[in-house]
Design a protein around this motif. Sequence first.
Motif, PDB file in Angstrom:
ATOM      1  N   ASN A 199       0.828  -1.209   0.000  1.00 25.79           N
ATOM      2  CA  ASN A 199       0.000   0.000   0.000  1.00 25.79           C
ATOM      3  C   ASN A 199       0.863   1.259   0.000  1.00 25.79           C
ATOM      4  OD1 ASN A 199      -2.449  -1.339  -0.022  1.00 25.79           O
ATOM      5  ND2 ASN A 199      -2.611  -1.410   2.208  1.00 25.79           N
ATOM      6  N   GLU A 200       1.903   1.272   0.829  1.00 26.79           N
ATOM      7  CA  GLU A 200       2.751   2.453   0.915  1.00 26.79           C
ATOM      8  C   GLU A 200       3.573   2.644  -0.359  1.00 26.79           C
ATOM      9  OE1 GLU A 200       4.247   5.922   2.101  1.00 26.79           O
ATOM     10  OE2 GLU A 200       2.621   4.795   3.072  1.00 26.79           O
ATOM     11  N   VAL A 201       4.083   1.559  -0.917  1.00 23.29           N
ATOM     12  CA  VAL A 201       4.839   1.644  -2.169  1.00 23.29           C
ATOM     13  C   VAL A 201       3.940   2.139  -3.297  1.00 23.29           C
ATOM     14  CG1 VAL A 201       5.898   0.229  -3.988  1.00 23.29           C
ATOM     15  CG2 VAL A 201       6.655   0.001  -1.612  1.00 23.29           C
ATOM     16  N   SER A 202       2.746   1.591  -3.398  1.00 23.96           N
ATOM     17  CA  SER A 202       1.819   2.021  -4.455  1.00 23.96           C
ATOM     18  C   SER A 202       1.461   3.489  -4.313  1.00 23.96           C
ATOM     19  CB  SER A 202       0.543   1.162  -4.403  1.00 23.96           C
ATOM     20  OG  SER A 202       0.844  -0.195  -4.668  1.00 23.96           O
ATOM     21  N   ARG A 203       1.241   3.926  -3.072  1.00 23.27           N
ATOM     22  CA  ARG A 203       0.918   5.333  -2.846  1.00 23.27           C
ATOM     23  C   ARG A 203       2.071   6.234  -3.277  1.00 23.27           C
ATOM     24  NH1 ARG A 203       1.759   9.449   0.216  1.00 23.27           N
ATOM     25  NH2 ARG A 203       3.440   8.377   1.312  1.00 23.27           N
ATOM     26  N   GLN A 204       3.288   5.855  -2.915  1.00 24.91           N
ATOM     27  CA  GLN A 204       4.441   6.683  -3.243  1.00 24.91           C
ATOM     28  C   GLN A 204       4.724   6.679  -4.750  1.00 24.91           C
ATOM     29  OE1 GLN A 204       6.237   8.597  -0.821  1.00 24.91           O
ATOM     30  NE2 GLN A 204       6.693   9.512  -2.801  1.00 24.91           N
ATOM     31  N   VAL A 205       4.575   5.519  -5.375  1.00 21.21           N
ATOM     32  CA  VAL A 205       4.811   5.430  -6.825  1.00 21.21           C
ATOM     33  C   VAL A 205       3.804   6.291  -7.582  1.00 21.21           C
ATOM     34  CG1 VAL A 205       4.686   3.882  -8.818  1.00 21.21           C
ATOM     35  CG2 VAL A 205       5.956   3.186  -6.781  1.00 21.21           C
ATOM     36  N   GLN A 206       2.536   6.248  -7.184  1.00 17.78           N
ATOM     37  CA  GLN A 206       1.519   7.053  -7.867  1.00 17.78           C
ATOM     38  C   GLN A 206       1.784   8.544  -7.661  1.00 17.78           C
ATOM     39  OE1 GLN A 206      -0.644   6.200 -10.043  1.00 17.78           O
ATOM     40  NE2 GLN A 206      -0.265   3.989  -9.849  1.00 17.78           N
ATOM     41  N   SER A 207       2.240   8.922  -6.471  1.00 20.59           N
ATOM     42  CA  SER A 207       2.562  10.323  -6.224  1.00 20.59           C
ATOM     43  C   SER A 207       3.709  10.782  -7.126  1.00 20.59           C
ATOM     44  CB  SER A 207       2.928  10.511  -4.752  1.00 20.59           C
ATOM     45  OG  SER A 207       3.349  11.831  -4.492  1.00 20.59           O
ATOM     46  N   LEU A 208       4.732   9.948  -7.242  1.00 16.65           N
ATOM     47  CA  LEU A 208       5.863  10.281  -8.103  1.00 16.65           C
ATOM     48  C   LEU A 208       5.445  10.339  -9.574  1.00 16.65           C
ATOM     49  CD1 LEU A 208       8.557   8.067  -6.356  1.00 16.65           C
ATOM     50  CD2 LEU A 208       8.527  10.559  -6.405  1.00 16.65           C
ATOM     51  N   ARG A 209       4.607   9.403  -9.973  1.00 18.07           N
ATOM     52  CA  ARG A 209       4.134   9.391 -11.371  1.00 18.07           C
ATOM     53  C   ARG A 209       3.351  10.654 -11.694  1.00 18.07           C
ATOM     54  NH1 ARG A 209      -0.041   8.914 -14.359  1.00 18.07           N
ATOM     55  NH2 ARG A 209      -1.358   8.884 -12.510  1.00 18.07           N
ATOM     56  N   GLN A 210       2.450  11.050 -10.786  1.00 17.43           N
ATOM     57  CA  GLN A 210       1.648  12.246 -11.032  1.00 17.43           C
ATOM     58  C   GLN A 210       2.527  13.487 -11.129  1.00 17.43           C
ATOM     59  OE1 GLN A 210      -1.259  12.254  -7.905  1.00 17.43           O
ATOM     60  NE2 GLN A 210      -2.265  10.390  -8.637  1.00 17.43           N
ATOM     61  N   SER A 211       3.541  13.574 -10.257  1.00 19.59           N
ATOM     62  CA  SER A 211       4.459  14.711 -10.329  1.00 19.59           C
ATOM     63  C   SER A 211       5.222  14.714 -11.651  1.00 19.59           C
ATOM     64  CB  SER A 211       5.449  14.658  -9.157  1.00 19.59           C
ATOM     65  OG  SER A 211       4.782  14.800  -7.929  1.00 19.59           O
ATOM     66  N   TYR A 212       5.635  13.542 -12.105  1.00 20.08           N
ATOM     67  CA  TYR A 212       6.380  13.424 -13.360  1.00 20.08           C
ATOM     68  C   TYR A 212       5.507  13.831 -14.543  1.00 20.08           C
ATOM     69  CZ  TYR A 212       9.390  11.312 -16.925  1.00 20.08           C
ATOM     70  OH  TYR A 212      10.189  11.107 -18.013  1.00 20.08           O
ATOM     71  N   VAL A 213       4.270  13.341 -14.579  1.00 23.27           N
ATOM     72  CA  VAL A 213       3.348  13.655 -15.677  1.00 23.27           C
ATOM     73  C   VAL A 213       3.015  15.141 -15.681  1.00 23.27           C
ATOM     74  CG1 VAL A 213       1.006  13.277 -16.572  1.00 23.27           C
ATOM     75  CG2 VAL A 213       2.405  11.336 -15.831  1.00 23.27           C
ATOM     76  N   SER A 214       2.822  15.706 -14.493  1.00 21.54           N
ATOM     77  CA  SER A 214       2.524  17.138 -14.424  1.00 21.54           C
ATOM     78  C   SER A 214       3.686  17.957 -14.969  1.00 21.54           C
ATOM     79  CB  SER A 214       2.236  17.551 -12.979  1.00 21.54           C
ATOM     80  OG  SER A 214       1.082  16.915 -12.494  1.00 21.54           O
ATOM     81  N   GLY A 215       4.916  17.530 -14.652  1.00 19.83           N
ATOM     82  CA  GLY A 215       6.080  18.224 -15.170  1.00 19.83           C
ATOM     83  C   GLY A 215       6.180  18.132 -16.679  1.00 19.83           C
ATOM     84  N   LEU A 216       5.870  16.967 -17.241  1.00 16.13           N
ATOM     85  CA  LEU A 216       5.886  16.795 -18.694  1.00 16.13           C
ATOM     86  C   LEU A 216       4.847  17.680 -19.356  1.00 16.13           C
ATOM     87  CD1 LEU A 216       6.296  12.924 -19.227  1.00 16.13           C
ATOM     88  CD2 LEU A 216       8.011  14.718 -19.580  1.00 16.13           C
ATOM     89  N   SER A 217       3.646  17.721 -18.797  1.00 18.66           N
ATOM     90  CA  SER A 217       2.565  18.522 -19.378  1.00 18.66           C
ATOM     91  C   SER A 217       2.920  19.991 -19.386  1.00 18.66           C
ATOM     92  CB  SER A 217       1.263  18.294 -18.597  1.00 18.66           C
ATOM     93  OG  SER A 217       0.873  16.944 -18.665  1.00 18.66           O
ATOM     94  N   ALA A 218       3.527  20.470 -18.259  1.00 20.31           N
ATOM     95  CA  ALA A 218       3.906  21.876 -18.178  1.00 20.31           C
ATOM     96  C   ALA A 218       4.972  22.198 -19.215  1.00 20.31           C
ATOM     97  CB  ALA A 218       4.401  22.190 -16.776  1.00 20.31           C
ATOM     98  N   ALA A 219       5.938  21.288 -19.399  1.00 21.41           N
ATOM     99  CA  ALA A 219       7.009  21.530 -20.360  1.00 21.41           C
ATOM    100  C   ALA A 219       6.474  21.548 -21.796  1.00 21.41           C
ATOM    101  CB  ALA A 219       8.086  20.464 -20.210  1.00 21.41           C
ATOM    102  N   GLN A 220       5.545  20.612 -22.092  1.00 20.66           N
ATOM    103  CA  GLN A 220       5.000  20.522 -23.449  1.00 20.66           C
ATOM    104  C   GLN A 220       4.120  21.710 -23.799  1.00 20.66           C
ATOM    105  OE1 GLN A 220       3.069  16.719 -23.404  1.00 20.66           O
ATOM    106  NE2 GLN A 220       4.997  15.564 -23.480  1.00 20.66           N
ATOM    107  N   SER A 221       3.422  22.267 -22.816  1.00 23.90           N
ATOM    108  CA  SER A 221       2.531  23.389 -23.084  1.00 23.90           C
ATOM    109  C   SER A 221       3.253  24.720 -23.027  1.00 23.90           C
ATOM    110  CB  SER A 221       1.366  23.392 -22.089  1.00 23.90           C
ATOM    111  OG  SER A 221       1.854  23.609 -20.777  1.00 23.90           O
TER     112      SER A 221
END
Length: 387
Positions: free
Chosen positions: A272-294
């Motif tokens: 549960n803790e690993v999944s929570r942390q991985v999803q948090s990291l993924r969301q931060s990564y995707v948000s960074g990509l979206s900001a860079a692309q736009s």
Amino acid sequence: MEQNNREGDSVADGNFDLPTKKTINFFPPLYRQRYSFVNDLVNRHKPKKVADLGCGNALLIQMIKSHSCLELIVGVDINEDKIGSQRCKLSPFSGDYLSPRDLNLSIILYHGSAVERDSRLRGFDLVTCIELIEHLDSQDLARFPKVVFGYLSPAMVVISTPNSDFNPLFPVVTLRDSDHKFEWNRKQFQTWALGVADFYNYSVEFTGVGEPPEGAGNVGYCTQIGVFRKIGAPETASCAAEQCGEHVYKVVYSVSYPSLQQREVRRLALANEVSRQVQSLRQSYVSGLSAAQSGDRQGPPPTKANRLAAFSGPVFTELEKRNIEKAPKPFCCGGEFCVPLERLLAYPKVNRLCDDADAMRALLEGTVRLSRDGSAVTVDLQDDDGQ
């Protein structure tokens, strides 16, 4: 036995408004003050095993069971129906599974008498007898120290009982409860307690709860308390069990709480803790990509410190932040987002559950998706919502 007082049948815990004397109100209620006294002792001395003799409706057990030091709590009462009705109050809640204890905890309720010998209660760290002895007749009172101090031989015993010196302050009272066989004044209780302590090799200190009203301090506390401590090393439970296997109490209720010492509980908590942390990291990564692309230029550019804050938040110490920053970074491989196990181990909540990559890999098997070489946890870079 304590139950009568808790329900307000006792003069000390009830409200009595007669014209001759003023009502005495205790805040918190007197039974709460008694239990808080024991709770504070548990907090200070960190016992592993506690037995409450005359546990009644198990309110004391409910109060102390959250202490992380405790591994076994036993309640004993002569009223089987009363203790059997407390199952739901002592059962683990959903939060106990979501946030399991570090140590195992078992709670057992027995039907039996405090003056009966049962070897399963020998060698405890703490035995409490809260408003119990005044319910014993003369024969049982004579047996009580032989069983509790001589046979059970715990490291510490706490005994509370009414202080009859206080009784004249109540409107009308002979005994505070109809089931009380006696009520001692301070001198009587201290004489008895000092004799017991001397005979069974204990020290004893006297205190109490329930402050008298202003101007009546000479009567002492409403409830007097003796705290007994074993002089020398107490007998261990294992040795006691070998010496004598008397089991006279009947088990009415028994429950074990989830803990990280149980492999399956640790496995699920880690997943549960690993999944929570991985999803948090993924969301931060995707948000960074979206900001860079736009080409989004609102706010400061995504510096190293910004990225770390997104990953870790303000709850980490400087040392923890440095450890996270030094750990291998998440990366993308095709359409997968990968977080190295070493990165996850840098996060304190994950590290508390598992501090070794090989052990983590074994525990996570079958619960999360691992990379081909087992060095990272992987998830799809885009979730079902396309984020």
